[in-house]
Motif scaffolding. Structure first.
Motif, PDB file in Angstrom:
ATOM      1  N   ALA A 179       6.068  37.743   6.929  1.00 27.44           N
ATOM      2  CA  ALA A 179       5.756  37.936   5.509  1.00 27.44           C
ATOM      3  C   ALA A 179       6.106  39.355   5.063  1.00 27.44           C
ATOM      4  CB  ALA A 179       4.279  37.655   5.246  1.00 27.44           C
ATOM      5  N   GLY A 180       5.919  40.324   5.950  1.00 26.90           N
ATOM      6  CA  GLY A 180       6.197  41.711   5.608  1.00 26.90           C
ATOM      7  C   GLY A 180       5.159  42.324   4.674  1.00 26.90           C
ATOM      8  N   ARG A 181       4.038  41.634   4.539  1.00 31.53           N
ATOM      9  CA  ARG A 181       2.970  42.081   3.632  1.00 31.53           C
ATOM     10  C   ARG A 181       1.751  41.207   3.887  1.00 31.53           C
ATOM     11  NH1 ARG A 181       2.765  37.783   0.781  1.00 31.53           N
ATOM     12  NH2 ARG A 181       4.615  36.646   0.177  1.00 31.53           N
ATOM     13  N   PRO A 182       0.601  41.574   3.323  1.00 28.30           N
ATOM     14  CA  PRO A 182      -0.576  40.705   3.458  1.00 28.30           C
ATOM     15  C   PRO A 182      -0.352  39.357   2.753  1.00 28.30           C
ATOM     16  CG  PRO A 182      -1.234  42.925   2.820  1.00 28.30           C
ATOM     17  CD  PRO A 182       0.265  42.858   2.703  1.00 28.30           C
ATOM     18  N   LEU A 183      -0.961  38.318   3.287  1.00 24.33           N
ATOM     19  CA  LEU A 183      -0.884  36.997   2.654  1.00 24.33           C
ATOM     20  C   LEU A 183      -1.781  36.957   1.426  1.00 24.33           C
ATOM     21  CD1 LEU A 183      -1.182  34.681   5.788  1.00 24.33           C
ATOM     22  CD2 LEU A 183       0.902  35.456   4.650  1.00 24.33           C
ATOM     23  N   THR A 184      -1.334  36.262   0.401  1.00 21.64           N
ATOM     24  CA  THR A 184      -2.177  36.058  -0.775  1.00 21.64           C
ATOM     25  C   THR A 184      -3.181  34.949  -0.473  1.00 21.64           C
ATOM     26  OG1 THR A 184      -0.777  34.356  -1.759  1.00 21.64           O
ATOM     27  CG2 THR A 184      -0.247  36.669  -2.300  1.00 21.64           C
ATOM     28  N   GLN A 185      -4.197  34.837  -1.309  1.00 17.87           N
ATOM     29  CA  GLN A 185      -5.167  33.752  -1.117  1.00 17.87           C
ATOM     30  C   GLN A 185      -4.489  32.400  -1.268  1.00 17.87           C
ATOM     31  OE1 GLN A 185      -8.870  34.203  -3.199  1.00 17.87           O
ATOM     32  NE2 GLN A 185      -9.100  36.312  -2.549  1.00 17.87           N
ATOM     33  N   GLN A 186      -3.527  32.265  -2.177  1.00 17.93           N
ATOM     34  CA  GLN A 186      -2.794  31.010  -2.352  1.00 17.93           C
ATOM     35  C   GLN A 186      -1.984  30.672  -1.100  1.00 17.93           C
ATOM     36  OE1 GLN A 186      -2.948  28.721  -4.729  1.00 17.93           O
ATOM     37  NE2 GLN A 186      -1.441  27.466  -3.677  1.00 17.93           N
ATOM     38  N   GLU A 187      -1.298  31.656  -0.526  1.00 16.94           N
ATOM     39  CA  GLU A 187      -0.535  31.421   0.699  1.00 16.94           C
ATOM     40  C   GLU A 187      -1.460  31.011   1.843  1.00 16.94           C
ATOM     41  OE1 GLU A 187       3.219  34.441   0.131  1.00 16.94           O
ATOM     42  OE2 GLU A 187       1.293  35.284   0.740  1.00 16.94           O
ATOM     43  N   TRP A 188      -2.628  31.638   1.903  1.00 12.65           N
ATOM     44  CA  TRP A 188      -3.608  31.287   2.931  1.00 12.65           C
ATOM     45  C   TRP A 188      -3.984  29.809   2.804  1.00 12.65           C
ATOM     46  CZ3 TRP A 188      -5.886  33.970   6.955  1.00 12.65           C
ATOM     47  CH2 TRP A 188      -6.992  33.373   7.550  1.00 12.65           C
ATOM     48  N   ARG A 189      -4.310  29.369   1.576  1.00 13.52           N
ATOM     49  CA  ARG A 189      -4.679  27.967   1.358  1.00 13.52           C
ATOM     50  C   ARG A 189      -3.541  27.028   1.735  1.00 13.52           C
ATOM     51  NH1 ARG A 189      -7.254  30.240  -3.061  1.00 13.52           N
ATOM     52  NH2 ARG A 189      -5.503  29.807  -4.435  1.00 13.52           N
ATOM     53  N   GLU A 190      -2.308  27.406   1.392  1.00 14.06           N
ATOM     54  CA  GLU A 190      -1.150  26.557   1.672  1.00 14.06           C
ATOM     55  C   GLU A 190      -0.842  26.461   3.162  1.00 14.06           C
ATOM     56  OE1 GLU A 190       2.230  27.912  -0.556  1.00 14.06           O
ATOM     57  OE2 GLU A 190       1.155  27.734  -2.462  1.00 14.06           O
ATOM     58  N   HIS A 191      -0.935  27.584   3.876  1.00 12.13           N
ATOM     59  CA  HIS A 191      -0.465  27.630   5.257  1.00 12.13           C
ATOM     60  C   HIS A 191      -1.560  27.593   6.309  1.00 12.13           C
ATOM     61  CE1 HIS A 191       3.513  28.260   3.678  1.00 12.13           C
ATOM     62  NE2 HIS A 191       3.053  29.255   2.948  1.00 12.13           N
ATOM     63  N   VAL A 192      -2.740  28.052   5.965  1.00 11.50           N
ATOM     64  CA  VAL A 192      -3.855  28.037   6.912  1.00 11.50           C
ATOM     65  C   VAL A 192      -4.801  26.896   6.581  1.00 11.50           C
ATOM     66  CG1 VAL A 192      -5.797  29.362   7.851  1.00 11.50           C
ATOM     67  CG2 VAL A 192      -3.658  30.527   7.285  1.00 11.50           C
ATOM     68  N   GLY A 193      -5.034  26.690   5.298  1.00  8.92           N
ATOM     69  CA  GLY A 193      -5.900  25.605   4.861  1.00  8.92           C
ATOM     70  C   GLY A 193      -7.125  26.108   4.129  1.00  8.92           C
ATOM     71  N   ALA A 194      -7.711  25.216   3.367  1.00  4.61           N
ATOM     72  CA  ALA A 194      -8.889  25.572   2.578  1.00  4.61           C
ATOM     73  C   ALA A 194     -10.168  25.512   3.413  1.00  4.61           C
ATOM     74  CB  ALA A 194      -8.998  24.638   1.373  1.00  4.61           C
ATOM     75  N   ASP A 195     -10.071  24.942   4.615  1.00  5.75           N
ATOM     76  CA  ASP A 195     -11.262  24.815   5.463  1.00  5.75           C
ATOM     77  C   ASP A 195     -11.720  26.164   6.023  1.00  5.75           C
ATOM     78  OD1 ASP A 195     -11.152  22.113   5.008  1.00  5.75           O
ATOM     79  OD2 ASP A 195     -10.206  21.654   6.926  1.00  5.75           O
ATOM     80  N   LEU A 196     -10.790  27.103   6.154  1.00  6.78           N
ATOM     81  CA  LEU A 196     -11.135  28.432   6.672  1.00  6.78           C
ATOM     82  C   LEU A 196     -11.136  29.419   5.517  1.00  6.78           C
ATOM     83  CD1 LEU A 196      -8.931  28.555   9.883  1.00  6.78           C
ATOM     84  CD2 LEU A 196     -11.379  28.181   9.745  1.00  6.78           C
ATOM     85  N   ASN A 197     -12.167  30.236   5.452  1.00  7.18           N
ATOM     86  CA  ASN A 197     -12.250  31.242   4.400  1.00  7.18           C
ATOM     87  C   ASN A 197     -11.122  32.244   4.522  1.00  7.18           C
ATOM     88  OD1 ASN A 197     -14.598  30.167   3.283  1.00  7.18           O
ATOM     89  ND2 ASN A 197     -15.912  31.384   4.610  1.00  7.18           N
ATOM     90  N   TYR A 198     -10.614  32.675   3.373  1.00  9.22           N
ATOM     91  CA  TYR A 198      -9.541  33.657   3.315  1.00  9.22           C
ATOM     92  C   TYR A 198      -9.947  34.930   4.040  1.00  9.22           C
ATOM     93  CZ  TYR A 198      -6.321  37.112   1.381  1.00  9.22           C
ATOM     94  OH  TYR A 198      -5.407  38.124   1.211  1.00  9.22           O
ATOM     95  N   GLN A 199      -9.019  35.451   4.819  1.00  8.90           N
ATOM     96  CA  GLN A 199      -9.225  36.709   5.515  1.00  8.90           C
ATOM     97  C   GLN A 199      -8.000  37.576   5.348  1.00  8.90           C
ATOM     98  OE1 GLN A 199     -10.429  36.277   9.641  1.00  8.90           O
ATOM     99  NE2 GLN A 199     -11.128  34.225   9.203  1.00  8.90           N
ATOM    100  N   GLN A 200      -8.184  38.850   5.172  1.00 17.65           N
ATOM    101  CA  GLN A 200      -7.074  39.789   5.110  1.00 17.65           C
ATOM    102  C   GLN A 200      -6.690  40.116   6.549  1.00 17.65           C
ATOM    103  OE1 GLN A 200      -4.372  40.776   3.610  1.00 17.65           O
ATOM    104  NE2 GLN A 200      -5.509  41.485   1.847  1.00 17.65           N
ATOM    105  N   VAL A 201      -5.701  39.430   7.088  1.00 18.85           N
ATOM    106  CA  VAL A 201      -5.362  39.568   8.499  1.00 18.85           C
ATOM    107  C   VAL A 201      -4.153  40.468   8.745  1.00 18.85           C
ATOM    108  CG1 VAL A 201      -6.387  37.381   9.189  1.00 18.85           C
ATOM    109  CG2 VAL A 201      -4.002  37.438   8.460  1.00 18.85           C
ATOM    110  N   CYS A 202      -3.394  40.760   7.695  1.00 20.26           N
ATOM    111  CA  CYS A 202      -2.212  41.610   7.832  1.00 20.26           C
ATOM    112  C   CYS A 202      -2.517  42.985   7.243  1.00 20.26           C
ATOM    113  CB  CYS A 202      -1.023  41.020   7.087  1.00 20.26           C
ATOM    114  SG  CYS A 202      -0.603  39.323   7.556  1.00 20.26           S
ATOM    115  N   THR A 203      -2.078  44.013   7.921  1.00 19.44           N
ATOM    116  CA  THR A 203      -2.260  45.351   7.358  1.00 19.44           C
ATOM    117  C   THR A 203      -1.151  45.604   6.346  1.00 19.44           C
ATOM    118  OG1 THR A 203      -0.994  46.289   9.178  1.00 19.44           O
ATOM    119  CG2 THR A 203      -3.380  46.299   9.391  1.00 19.44           C
ATOM    120  N   PRO A 204      -1.517  46.216   5.209  1.00 28.27           N
ATOM    121  CA  PRO A 204      -0.513  46.466   4.158  1.00 28.27           C
ATOM    122  C   PRO A 204       0.553  47.444   4.566  1.00 28.27           C
ATOM    123  CG  PRO A 204      -2.729  47.090   3.414  1.00 28.27           C
ATOM    124  CD  PRO A 204      -2.819  46.651   4.840  1.00 28.27           C
TER     125      PRO A 204
END
Length: 69
Positions: A44-69
């Motif tokens: 990604a080269g950047r932190p994931l957005t909340q929308q990307e998290w929902r699309e690729h990780v799923g809505a079952d897991l709460n959004y987390q900032q896992v990438c450092t900016p």
């Protein structure tokens, strides 16, 4: 969509997910989440957005900032 569908398969030991994309490009992706997160962040080269998290990780897991900016 024209062209072949992506192909997915795990390696025999389950450590990697082998992917052949629409364009024929081949990738080995780590199946272990602890190893996959750095690979996702690098791609990604950047932190994931909340929308990307929902699309690729799923809505079952709460959004987390896992990438450092």
């Amino acid at each position: 969509m024209d062209g072949p569908m992506p192909a997915l398969a795990f390696t025999a030991d389950g450590a990697l997910l082998r992917v052949v994309g629409h364009d024929g490009a081949f990738q080995d992706l780590p199946a272990d989440p602890a190893k996959a997160v750095p690979a996702v962040c690098e791609r990604a080269g950047r932190p994931l957005t909340q929308q990307e998290w929902r699309e690729h990780v799923g809505a079952d897991l709460n959004y987390q900032q896992v990438c450092t900016p």
